[in-house]
Write a protein that holds these residues in place. Structure first.
Motif, PDB file in Angstrom:
ATOM      1  N   ASN A 247       0.807  -1.219   0.000  1.00 30.92           N
ATOM      2  CA  ASN A 247       0.000   0.000   0.000  1.00 30.92           C
ATOM      3  C   ASN A 247       0.842   1.272   0.000  1.00 30.92           C
ATOM      4  OD1 ASN A 247      -2.528  -1.261   0.000  1.00 30.92           O
ATOM      5  ND2 ASN A 247      -2.501  -1.494   2.225  1.00 30.92           N
ATOM      6  N   ILE A 248       2.159   1.126   0.130  1.00 31.00           N
ATOM      7  CA  ILE A 248       3.038   2.294   0.202  1.00 31.00           C
ATOM      8  C   ILE A 248       3.752   2.489  -1.128  1.00 31.00           C
ATOM      9  CG2 ILE A 248       4.977   3.366   1.394  1.00 31.00           C
ATOM     10  CD1 ILE A 248       4.324   1.723   3.845  1.00 31.00           C
ATOM     11  N   HIS A 249       3.728   3.735  -1.609  1.00 33.22           N
ATOM     12  CA  HIS A 249       4.493   4.114  -2.797  1.00 33.22           C
ATOM     13  C   HIS A 249       5.721   4.878  -2.320  1.00 33.22           C
ATOM     14  CE1 HIS A 249       4.979   4.949  -7.095  1.00 33.22           C
ATOM     15  NE2 HIS A 249       5.366   6.163  -6.743  1.00 33.22           N
ATOM     16  N   TYR A 250       6.896   4.363  -2.671  1.00 33.22           N
ATOM     17  CA  TYR A 250       8.154   4.883  -2.147  1.00 33.22           C
ATOM     18  C   TYR A 250       8.870   5.745  -3.185  1.00 33.22           C
ATOM     19  CZ  TYR A 250       7.523   1.059   1.250  1.00 33.22           C
ATOM     20  OH  TYR A 250       7.035   0.193   2.206  1.00 33.22           O
ATOM     21  N   LEU A 251       9.270   6.955  -2.779  1.00 32.90           N
ATOM     22  CA  LEU A 251      10.086   7.829  -3.620  1.00 32.90           C
ATOM     23  C   LEU A 251      11.418   8.052  -2.893  1.00 32.90           C
ATOM     24  CD1 LEU A 251       6.924   9.622  -3.932  1.00 32.90           C
ATOM     25  CD2 LEU A 251       8.248   9.689  -6.046  1.00 32.90           C
ATOM     26  N   HIS A 252      12.446   7.356  -3.366  1.00 32.29           N
ATOM     27  CA  HIS A 252      13.761   7.410  -2.728  1.00 32.29           C
ATOM     28  C   HIS A 252      14.664   8.401  -3.466  1.00 32.29           C
ATOM     29  CE1 HIS A 252      13.664   4.035   0.165  1.00 32.29           C
ATOM     30  NE2 HIS A 252      12.828   3.462  -0.679  1.00 32.29           N
ATOM     31  N   GLY A 253      15.681   8.885  -2.755  1.00 36.16           N
ATOM     32  CA  GLY A 253      16.643   9.771  -3.384  1.00 36.16           C
ATOM     33  C   GLY A 253      17.948   9.845  -2.618  1.00 36.16           C
ATOM     34  N   TYR A 254      18.914  10.440  -3.281  1.00 35.54           N
ATOM     35  CA  TYR A 254      20.218  10.747  -2.678  1.00 35.54           C
ATOM     36  C   TYR A 254      20.407  12.251  -2.769  1.00 35.54           C
ATOM     37  CZ  TYR A 254      25.295  11.459  -2.557  1.00 35.54           C
ATOM     38  OH  TYR A 254      26.567  11.921  -2.262  1.00 35.54           O
ATOM     39  N   TRP A 255      20.853  12.858  -1.696  1.00 36.89           N
ATOM     40  CA  TRP A 255      21.060  14.307  -1.696  1.00 36.89           C
ATOM     41  C   TRP A 255      22.516  14.621  -1.367  1.00 36.89           C
ATOM     42  CZ3 TRP A 255      22.572  16.743   2.874  1.00 36.89           C
ATOM     43  CH2 TRP A 255      22.474  15.969   4.032  1.00 36.89           C
ATOM     44  N   ARG A 256      22.988  15.702  -1.936  1.00 39.40           N
ATOM     45  CA  ARG A 256      24.339  16.188  -1.645  1.00 39.40           C
ATOM     46  C   ARG A 256      24.323  17.707  -1.750  1.00 39.40           C
ATOM     47  NH1 ARG A 256      29.309  14.202  -1.062  1.00 39.40           N
ATOM     48  NH2 ARG A 256      31.038  15.632  -1.399  1.00 39.40           N
ATOM     49  N   PRO A 259      28.263  23.717   1.416  1.00 37.62           N
ATOM     50  CA  PRO A 259      27.908  24.749   2.400  1.00 37.62           C
ATOM     51  C   PRO A 259      27.186  25.916   1.725  1.00 37.62           C
ATOM     52  CG  PRO A 259      30.128  23.968   2.803  1.00 37.62           C
ATOM     53  CD  PRO A 259      29.693  23.340   1.509  1.00 37.62           C
ATOM     54  N   GLY A 260      26.114  26.369   2.331  1.00 45.58           N
ATOM     55  CA  GLY A 260      25.361  27.495   1.784  1.00 45.58           C
ATOM     56  C   GLY A 260      24.341  27.109   0.735  1.00 45.58           C
ATOM     57  N   GLU A 261      24.142  25.802   0.491  1.00 48.35           N
ATOM     58  CA  GLU A 261      23.153  25.361  -0.487  1.00 48.35           C
ATOM     59  C   GLU A 261      21.931  24.760   0.211  1.00 48.35           C
ATOM     60  OE1 GLU A 261      25.648  24.232  -4.511  1.00 48.35           O
ATOM     61  OE2 GLU A 261      25.220  22.623  -3.075  1.00 48.35           O
ATOM     62  N   ALA A 262      20.803  24.780  -0.509  1.00 48.43           N
ATOM     63  CA  ALA A 262      19.559  24.202  -0.016  1.00 48.43           C
ATOM     64  C   ALA A 262      18.947  23.327  -1.094  1.00 48.43           C
ATOM     65  CB  ALA A 262      18.573  25.301   0.386  1.00 48.43           C
ATOM     66  N   TRP A 263      18.347  22.240  -0.669  1.00 46.83           N
ATOM     67  CA  TRP A 263      17.622  21.340  -1.583  1.00 46.83           C
ATOM     68  C   TRP A 263      16.138  21.636  -1.413  1.00 46.83           C
ATOM     69  CZ3 TRP A 263      16.671  15.458  -0.573  1.00 46.83           C
ATOM     70  CH2 TRP A 263      16.136  14.856  -1.732  1.00 46.83           C
ATOM     71  N   VAL A 264      15.514  22.190  -2.450  1.00 50.68           N
ATOM     72  CA  VAL A 264      14.106  22.570  -2.412  1.00 50.68           C
ATOM     73  C   VAL A 264      13.289  21.483  -3.100  1.00 50.68           C
ATOM     74  CG1 VAL A 264      12.382  24.293  -3.052  1.00 50.68           C
ATOM     75  CG2 VAL A 264      14.701  25.009  -2.412  1.00 50.68           C
ATOM     76  N   ILE A 265      12.286  20.982  -2.393  1.00 51.04           N
ATOM     77  CA  ILE A 265      11.408  19.920  -2.891  1.00 51.04           C
ATOM     78  C   ILE A 265       9.987  20.462  -2.897  1.00 51.04           C
ATOM     79  CG2 ILE A 265      10.537  17.589  -2.457  1.00 51.04           C
ATOM     80  CD1 ILE A 265      13.171  17.208  -0.754  1.00 51.04           C
ATOM     81  N   GLU A 266       9.340  20.426  -4.049  1.00 44.81           N
ATOM     82  CA  GLU A 266       7.972  20.919  -4.181  1.00 44.81           C
ATOM     83  C   GLU A 266       7.126  19.842  -4.845  1.00 44.81           C
ATOM     84  OE1 GLU A 266       8.535  25.694  -4.717  1.00 44.81           O
ATOM     85  OE2 GLU A 266       9.257  24.407  -6.351  1.00 44.81           O
ATOM     86  N   ARG A 331      26.608  16.395   4.899  1.00 43.84           N
ATOM     87  CA  ARG A 331      26.662  17.043   3.582  1.00 43.84           C
ATOM     88  C   ARG A 331      26.006  16.184   2.506  1.00 43.84           C
ATOM     89  NH1 ARG A 331      26.598  22.039   4.378  1.00 43.84           N
ATOM     90  NH2 ARG A 331      28.263  22.812   5.730  1.00 43.84           N
ATOM     91  N   SER A 332      25.707  14.940   2.840  1.00 38.97           N
ATOM     92  CA  SER A 332      25.069  14.049   1.874  1.00 38.97           C
ATOM     93  C   SER A 332      24.338  12.953   2.635  1.00 38.97           C
ATOM     94  CB  SER A 332      26.106  13.432   0.924  1.00 38.97           C
ATOM     95  OG  SER A 332      27.009  12.595   1.641  1.00 38.97           O
ATOM     96  N   GLY A 333      23.501  12.250   1.902  1.00 29.09           N
ATOM     97  CA  GLY A 333      22.754  11.156   2.509  1.00 29.09           C
ATOM     98  C   GLY A 333      21.662  10.688   1.575  1.00 29.09           C
ATOM     99  N   THR A 334      20.685   9.968   2.111  1.00 27.73           N
ATOM    100  CA  THR A 334      19.554   9.503   1.332  1.00 27.73           C
ATOM    101  C   THR A 334      18.285  10.146   1.882  1.00 27.73           C
ATOM    102  OG1 THR A 334      19.356   7.549   2.755  1.00 27.73           O
ATOM    103  CG2 THR A 334      20.668   7.325   0.730  1.00 27.73           C
ATOM    104  N   ALA A 335      17.177   9.959   1.180  1.00 27.70           N
ATOM    105  CA  ALA A 335      15.903  10.555   1.598  1.00 27.70           C
ATOM    106  C   ALA A 335      14.770   9.692   1.082  1.00 27.70           C
ATOM    107  CB  ALA A 335      15.775  11.977   1.075  1.00 27.70           C
ATOM    108  N   LEU A 336      13.609   9.827   1.716  1.00 20.81           N
ATOM    109  CA  LEU A 336      12.456   9.014   1.336  1.00 20.81           C
ATOM    110  C   LEU A 336      11.164   9.778   1.589  1.00 20.81           C
ATOM    111  CD1 LEU A 336      10.971   6.420   0.566  1.00 20.81           C
ATOM    112  CD2 LEU A 336      11.448   5.531   2.851  1.00 20.81           C
ATOM    113  N   LEU A 337      10.347   9.850   0.543  1.00 23.88           N
ATOM    114  CA  LEU A 337       8.981  10.356   0.642  1.00 23.88           C
ATOM    115  C   LEU A 337       8.051   9.187   0.363  1.00 23.88           C
ATOM    116  CD1 LEU A 337       6.868  12.707   0.765  1.00 23.88           C
ATOM    117  CD2 LEU A 337       7.243  13.001  -1.687  1.00 23.88           C
TER     118      LEU A 337
END
Length: 358
Positions: A247-256, A259-266, A331-337
Protein backbone atom coordinates in the motif's frame (compact mmCIF):
# COMPACT_ATOMS: atom_id res chain seq x y z
CA UNK A 1 34.31 -25.74 27.39
CA UNK A 2 33.75 -27.61 24.14
CA UNK A 3 36.68 -26.64 21.87
CA UNK A 4 34.56 -26.98 18.74
CA UNK A 5 32.06 -24.44 20.05
CA UNK A 6 34.88 -22.12 21.10
CA UNK A 7 36.13 -22.29 17.53
CA UNK A 8 32.63 -21.58 16.24
CA UNK A 9 32.49 -18.38 18.28
CA UNK A 10 35.78 -17.30 16.74
CA UNK A 11 34.44 -18.06 13.25
CA UNK A 12 31.34 -15.99 14.01
CA UNK A 13 33.45 -13.02 15.13
CA UNK A 14 35.59 -13.29 11.99
CA UNK A 15 32.57 -13.36 9.69
CA UNK A 16 31.04 -10.44 11.57
CA UNK A 17 34.25 -8.46 11.10
CA UNK A 18 33.98 -8.96 7.33
CA UNK A 19 30.77 -6.90 7.35
CA UNK A 20 32.94 -3.87 8.14
CA UNK A 21 34.06 -3.83 4.50
CA UNK A 22 30.95 -1.75 3.79
CA UNK A 23 32.64 1.22 5.51
CA UNK A 24 35.48 1.15 2.97
CA UNK A 25 33.33 1.05 -0.18
CA UNK A 26 34.54 3.77 -2.60
CA UNK A 27 31.02 5.20 -2.70
CA UNK A 28 30.62 5.42 1.09
CA UNK A 29 31.24 8.90 2.51
CA UNK A 30 34.53 9.20 4.38
CA UNK A 31 33.57 12.08 6.66
CA UNK A 32 33.94 11.62 10.40
CA UNK A 33 30.20 11.78 11.08
CA UNK A 34 29.29 9.30 8.34
CA UNK A 35 31.99 6.80 9.29
CA UNK A 36 31.06 7.02 12.97
CA UNK A 37 27.41 6.44 12.09
CA UNK A 38 28.49 3.55 9.86
CA UNK A 39 30.21 1.87 12.80
CA UNK A 40 27.13 2.45 14.94
CA UNK A 41 24.98 1.02 12.13
CA UNK A 42 26.94 -2.25 12.17
CA UNK A 43 26.44 -2.56 15.93
CA UNK A 44 22.73 -1.98 15.44
CA UNK A 45 22.51 -4.64 12.74
CA UNK A 46 24.31 -7.05 15.06
CA UNK A 47 21.81 -6.29 17.82
CA UNK A 48 18.94 -6.83 15.36
CA UNK A 49 20.42 -10.19 14.36
CA UNK A 50 20.68 -11.36 17.96
CA UNK A 51 17.17 -10.14 18.77
CA UNK A 52 15.45 -11.73 15.77
CA UNK A 53 17.50 -14.88 15.14
CA UNK A 54 18.65 -15.98 18.58
CA UNK A 55 16.31 -14.45 21.18
CA UNK A 56 13.14 -14.33 19.07
CA UNK A 57 13.88 -17.08 16.57
CA UNK A 58 11.57 -19.88 17.76
CA UNK A 59 8.54 -20.08 15.39
CA UNK A 60 6.74 -22.51 17.70
CA UNK A 61 6.82 -20.02 20.58
CA UNK A 62 6.81 -16.66 18.81
CA UNK A 63 6.81 -13.30 20.50
CA UNK A 64 6.45 -9.81 19.12
CA UNK A 65 9.68 -7.84 19.28
CA UNK A 66 10.79 -4.49 17.87
CA UNK A 67 13.39 -5.09 15.17
CA UNK A 68 13.29 -1.39 14.21
CA UNK A 69 13.02 1.50 16.66
CA UNK A 70 14.43 4.96 17.37
CA UNK A 71 17.82 3.36 18.15
CA UNK A 72 17.76 0.47 15.67
CA UNK A 73 17.15 1.62 12.10
CA UNK A 74 17.21 -0.47 8.94
CA UNK A 75 16.56 0.34 5.29
CA UNK A 76 14.65 3.61 5.34
CA UNK A 77 12.79 3.28 8.64
CA UNK A 78 9.64 5.31 9.22
CA UNK A 79 9.77 7.55 12.34
CA UNK A 80 5.97 7.50 12.48
CA UNK A 81 5.83 3.70 12.67
CA UNK A 82 5.76 1.28 15.54
CA UNK A 83 7.18 -1.88 13.95
CA UNK A 84 6.61 -5.30 15.49
CA UNK A 85 8.09 -8.56 14.22
CA UNK A 86 7.61 -12.23 15.05
CA UNK A 87 9.35 -15.35 13.74
CA UNK A 88 6.97 -17.87 12.14
CA UNK A 89 6.95 -20.97 9.91
CA UNK A 90 4.89 -21.68 6.82
CA UNK A 91 3.77 -25.10 8.04
CA UNK A 92 2.25 -23.77 11.28
CA UNK A 93 -0.97 -21.94 12.17
CA UNK A 94 -1.00 -18.82 14.33
CA UNK A 95 -3.64 -16.88 16.21
CA UNK A 96 -3.15 -13.14 16.64
CA UNK A 97 -5.35 -11.43 19.20
CA UNK A 98 -5.55 -7.68 19.37
CA UNK A 99 -7.29 -4.47 20.24
CA UNK A 100 -7.26 -1.91 17.45
CA UNK A 101 -6.18 1.24 19.29
CA UNK A 102 -6.36 4.50 17.34
CA UNK A 103 -3.28 4.56 15.10
CA UNK A 104 -3.91 5.97 11.64
CA UNK A 105 -2.86 2.82 9.81
CA UNK A 106 -2.41 -0.80 10.89
CA UNK A 107 -1.14 -3.58 8.64
CA UNK A 108 0.05 -7.16 8.96
CA UNK A 109 2.33 -8.92 6.51
CA UNK A 110 3.91 -12.36 6.32
CA UNK A 111 7.32 -12.44 4.70
CA UNK A 112 9.81 -14.93 3.32
CA UNK A 113 12.78 -13.47 5.17
CA UNK A 114 15.92 -14.10 3.10
CA UNK A 115 17.98 -11.16 4.38
CA UNK A 116 20.74 -13.48 5.55
CA UNK A 117 20.84 -15.20 2.13
CA UNK A 118 20.36 -12.60 -0.59
CA UNK A 119 19.10 -9.47 1.20
CA UNK A 120 15.44 -9.99 0.21
CA UNK A 121 12.17 -10.31 2.10
CA UNK A 122 9.30 -11.14 -0.24
CA UNK A 123 5.66 -10.73 0.76
CA UNK A 124 3.70 -13.97 1.25
CA UNK A 125 0.49 -12.43 2.63
CA UNK A 126 -0.93 -9.01 3.52
CA UNK A 127 -3.85 -7.76 5.61
CA UNK A 128 -4.68 -4.15 6.51
CA UNK A 129 -7.12 -2.67 9.00
CA UNK A 130 -9.50 -1.38 6.31
CA UNK A 131 -10.14 -4.97 5.18
CA UNK A 132 -10.52 -6.46 8.68
CA UNK A 133 -13.53 -7.37 10.79
CA UNK A 134 -13.11 -5.44 14.04
CA UNK A 135 -15.52 -5.51 16.99
CA UNK A 136 -17.14 -2.27 18.21
CA UNK A 137 -14.81 -2.30 21.22
CA UNK A 138 -11.78 -2.61 18.92
CA UNK A 139 -11.12 -6.30 19.55
CA UNK A 140 -10.15 -8.64 16.72
CA UNK A 141 -8.52 -11.97 15.95
CA UNK A 142 -6.48 -12.99 12.91
CA UNK A 143 -5.59 -16.51 11.82
CA UNK A 144 -2.33 -16.81 9.90
CA UNK A 145 -2.18 -20.07 7.93
CA UNK A 146 -1.67 -21.56 4.49
CA UNK A 147 -5.30 -22.72 4.40
CA UNK A 148 -7.90 -19.95 3.93
CA UNK A 149 -9.95 -19.20 7.05
CA UNK A 150 -13.23 -17.33 7.65
CA UNK A 151 -12.95 -13.86 9.10
CA UNK A 152 -9.59 -12.15 9.30
CA UNK A 153 -7.14 -14.40 7.46
CA UNK A 154 -3.45 -13.65 6.92
CA UNK A 155 -2.00 -15.97 4.27
CA UNK A 156 1.18 -17.97 4.81
CA UNK A 157 3.31 -19.63 2.17
CA UNK A 158 5.68 -22.57 2.41
CA UNK A 159 8.64 -20.23 2.91
CA UNK A 160 6.99 -17.71 5.24
CA UNK A 161 9.34 -17.01 8.13
CA UNK A 162 8.50 -13.56 9.53
CA UNK A 163 5.41 -11.60 10.49
CA UNK A 164 5.73 -7.81 10.23
CA UNK A 165 3.25 -5.38 11.81
CA UNK A 166 3.23 -1.70 10.88
CA UNK A 167 1.40 0.76 13.12
CA UNK A 168 1.54 4.24 11.63
CA UNK A 169 0.81 7.31 13.78
CA UNK A 170 -0.36 10.71 12.64
CA UNK A 171 0.01 12.06 16.18
CA UNK A 172 1.85 9.85 18.67
CA UNK A 173 0.81 12.01 21.61
CA UNK A 174 -2.88 11.53 20.90
CA UNK A 175 -3.10 8.02 19.41
CA UNK A 176 -2.96 4.60 21.09
CA UNK A 177 -1.12 1.67 19.52
CA UNK A 178 -2.81 -1.67 19.04
CA UNK A 179 -2.34 -4.30 21.75
CA UNK A 180 -1.22 -7.58 20.16
CA UNK A 181 -0.34 -11.14 21.12
CA UNK A 182 0.58 -14.12 18.92
CA UNK A 183 0.29 -17.84 19.59
CA UNK A 184 1.23 -20.89 17.53
CA UNK A 185 -1.82 -23.19 17.48
CA UNK A 186 -0.02 -26.42 16.59
CA UNK A 187 3.13 -26.08 18.66
CA UNK A 188 4.82 -28.70 20.82
CA UNK A 189 4.26 -28.71 24.57
CA UNK A 190 7.37 -26.76 25.45
CA UNK A 191 10.27 -25.04 23.68
CA UNK A 192 13.14 -27.22 22.51
CA UNK A 193 16.23 -27.35 24.70
CA UNK A 194 19.31 -25.42 23.67
CA UNK A 195 21.19 -27.40 21.03
CA UNK A 196 24.83 -26.85 19.95
CA UNK A 197 24.16 -27.47 16.25
CA UNK A 198 21.14 -25.17 16.25
CA UNK A 199 23.20 -22.48 17.99
CA UNK A 200 25.95 -22.75 15.38
CA UNK A 201 23.40 -22.40 12.60
CA UNK A 202 21.90 -19.36 14.35
CA UNK A 203 25.32 -17.70 14.61
CA UNK A 204 25.94 -18.40 10.91
CA UNK A 205 22.61 -16.79 10.05
CA UNK A 206 23.24 -13.82 12.35
CA UNK A 207 26.62 -12.94 10.82
CA UNK A 208 25.20 -13.38 7.31
CA UNK A 209 22.28 -11.10 8.19
CA UNK A 210 24.62 -8.29 9.23
CA UNK A 211 26.80 -8.57 6.14
CA UNK A 212 23.97 -9.01 3.63
CA UNK A 213 21.84 -6.22 5.09
CA UNK A 214 24.74 -3.76 5.12
CA UNK A 215 25.67 -4.65 1.53
CA UNK A 216 22.11 -4.56 0.24
CA UNK A 217 21.25 -1.09 1.48
CA UNK A 218 24.67 0.27 0.52
CA UNK A 219 23.76 -0.93 -2.97
CA UNK A 220 20.54 1.06 -2.78
CA UNK A 221 22.42 4.21 -1.78
CA UNK A 222 24.78 3.71 -4.72
CA UNK A 223 21.79 3.30 -7.05
CA UNK A 224 20.23 6.55 -5.80
CA UNK A 225 23.56 8.39 -6.20
CA UNK A 226 23.15 8.13 -9.98
CA UNK A 227 20.36 10.73 -9.76
CA UNK A 228 21.46 13.21 -7.06
CA UNK A 229 19.03 15.65 -5.44
CA UNK A 230 15.92 14.01 -6.90
CA UNK A 231 13.10 11.94 -5.43
CA UNK A 232 12.12 9.19 -7.84
CA UNK A 233 9.75 6.19 -7.79
CA UNK A 234 12.34 3.79 -9.24
CA UNK A 235 11.08 0.22 -9.63
CA UNK A 236 8.67 -0.40 -6.75
CA UNK A 237 9.27 -4.17 -6.87
CA UNK A 238 12.78 -3.49 -5.50
CA UNK A 239 11.25 -2.15 -2.31
CA UNK A 240 8.49 -4.75 -2.10
CA UNK A 241 11.15 -7.48 -2.29
CA UNK A 242 12.66 -6.35 1.03
CA UNK A 243 9.44 -6.27 3.01
CA UNK A 244 7.83 -3.08 1.72
CA UNK A 245 4.10 -2.62 2.25
CA UNK A 246 2.19 -2.95 -1.07
CA UNK A 247 0.00 0.00 0.00
CA UNK A 248 3.04 2.29 0.20
CA UNK A 249 4.49 4.11 -2.80
CA UNK A 250 8.15 4.88 -2.15
CA UNK A 251 10.09 7.83 -3.62
CA UNK A 252 13.76 7.41 -2.73
CA UNK A 253 16.64 9.77 -3.38
CA UNK A 254 20.22 10.75 -2.68
CA UNK A 255 21.06 14.31 -1.70
CA UNK A 256 24.34 16.19 -1.65
CA UNK A 257 24.80 19.85 -0.69
CA UNK A 258 27.74 22.20 -0.44
CA UNK A 259 27.91 24.75 2.40
CA UNK A 260 25.36 27.50 1.78
CA UNK A 261 23.15 25.36 -0.49
CA UNK A 262 19.56 24.20 -0.02
CA UNK A 263 17.62 21.34 -1.58
CA UNK A 264 14.11 22.57 -2.41
CA UNK A 265 11.41 19.92 -2.89
CA UNK A 266 7.97 20.92 -4.18
CA UNK A 267 5.08 18.58 -4.85
CA UNK A 268 1.34 18.19 -5.05
CA UNK A 269 -0.06 16.18 -2.15
CA UNK A 270 -2.39 13.36 -3.20
CA UNK A 271 -5.44 12.18 -1.33
CA UNK A 272 -4.02 9.45 0.90
CA UNK A 273 -4.19 7.93 4.38
CA UNK A 274 -0.70 9.04 5.30
CA UNK A 275 2.52 10.54 3.99
CA UNK A 276 5.84 11.70 5.36
CA UNK A 277 9.27 12.86 4.24
CA UNK A 278 12.36 11.54 6.00
CA UNK A 279 15.94 12.72 5.59
CA UNK A 280 18.43 9.88 6.14
CA UNK A 281 22.17 9.33 6.32
CA UNK A 282 24.04 7.33 3.67
CA UNK A 283 23.31 4.13 5.62
CA UNK A 284 19.57 4.79 5.12
CA UNK A 285 18.91 5.53 8.80
CA UNK A 286 16.50 8.32 9.68
CA UNK A 287 17.89 11.29 11.57
CA UNK A 288 17.48 11.51 15.36
CA UNK A 289 13.76 12.26 15.47
CA UNK A 290 13.54 11.79 19.26
CA UNK A 291 15.69 14.75 20.30
CA UNK A 292 16.29 16.78 17.10
CA UNK A 293 13.50 19.11 15.90
CA UNK A 294 12.95 19.36 12.13
CA UNK A 295 14.43 15.90 11.49
CA UNK A 296 11.50 14.87 9.27
CA UNK A 297 8.02 15.97 8.21
CA UNK A 298 4.73 14.15 8.59
CA UNK A 299 1.23 14.73 7.23
CA UNK A 300 -0.14 15.75 10.63
CA UNK A 301 2.35 18.62 11.08
CA UNK A 302 2.52 19.85 7.49
CA UNK A 303 1.41 23.33 6.43
CA UNK A 304 0.65 23.44 2.73
CA UNK A 305 1.20 26.42 0.45
CA UNK A 306 -1.72 28.58 -0.67
CA UNK A 307 -2.12 26.50 -3.84
CA UNK A 308 -2.25 23.27 -1.80
CA UNK A 309 1.26 22.17 -2.69
CA UNK A 310 4.00 21.17 -0.28
CA UNK A 311 7.40 22.84 -0.05
CA UNK A 312 10.29 21.23 1.83
CA UNK A 313 13.68 22.88 2.24
CA UNK A 314 16.63 20.69 3.24
CA UNK A 315 19.46 22.88 4.54
CA UNK A 316 21.96 23.45 7.32
CA UNK A 317 19.80 26.24 8.81
CA UNK A 318 16.21 27.43 8.67
CA UNK A 319 15.60 29.66 5.62
CA UNK A 320 12.27 30.86 6.99
CA UNK A 321 10.29 29.52 4.02
CA UNK A 322 8.67 26.14 3.52
CA UNK A 323 9.20 23.24 5.89
CA UNK A 324 12.81 23.19 7.01
CA UNK A 325 14.52 19.80 7.35
CA UNK A 326 17.81 19.96 9.26
CA UNK A 327 20.83 18.27 7.64
CA UNK A 328 22.19 17.66 11.19
CA UNK A 329 25.82 18.17 10.22
CA UNK A 330 25.73 15.97 7.10
CA UNK A 331 26.66 17.04 3.58
CA UNK A 332 25.07 14.05 1.87
CA UNK A 333 22.75 11.16 2.51
CA UNK A 334 19.55 9.50 1.33
CA UNK A 335 15.90 10.55 1.60
CA UNK A 336 12.46 9.01 1.34
CA UNK A 337 8.98 10.36 0.64
CA UNK A 338 6.21 7.79 1.09
CA UNK A 339 2.52 7.94 0.15
CA UNK A 340 0.21 5.36 1.82
CA UNK A 341 -2.98 4.28 0.00
CA UNK A 342 -2.73 7.32 -2.28
CA UNK A 343 -5.10 8.06 -5.16
CA UNK A 344 -2.13 9.25 -7.23
CA UNK A 345 1.66 9.29 -6.93
CA UNK A 346 3.07 12.69 -7.89
CA UNK A 347 6.82 12.94 -8.43
CA UNK A 348 8.27 16.02 -6.68
CA UNK A 349 10.08 18.84 -8.45
CA UNK A 350 13.54 19.20 -6.91
CA UNK A 351 16.29 21.81 -7.26
CA UNK A 352 19.42 22.99 -5.46
CA UNK A 353 19.64 26.74 -4.82
CA UNK A 354 21.74 29.14 -2.72
CA UNK A 355 20.31 29.12 0.80
CA UNK A 356 20.43 32.90 1.00
CA UNK A 357 18.23 33.18 -2.09
CA UNK A 358 15.20 31.75 -0.29
Amino acid sequence: MDIRLADEWGRFCSRLAEAGAVLARPSAPGTAIDQAEGLRYLTRLTRAAFKSIIEGGDPDFPRFYRLTSDTLKIGGDNPDNLYLNATIRGDREYLIRGRRGSVAYLSFGTKANRFAIDGKMASTGELEDAAMQIDPDGGFTIVASRTPQPGNWLPLAEDSSMLLVRQTFLDRAAERPAELTIECLDRPTRPARADPDAMVRALDTASAFVAQTARSFAGWSEMFMARPNELLPWDQTIFQNVGGDPNIHYLHGYWRLEPGEAWVIETEVPECRFWNFVLQNWWMESADYTFVPHAYLTKHAARLENDGSLRIVVAERDPGRGHWIDTTGHRSGTALLRWISAKSHPVPRCRVVPLDSL
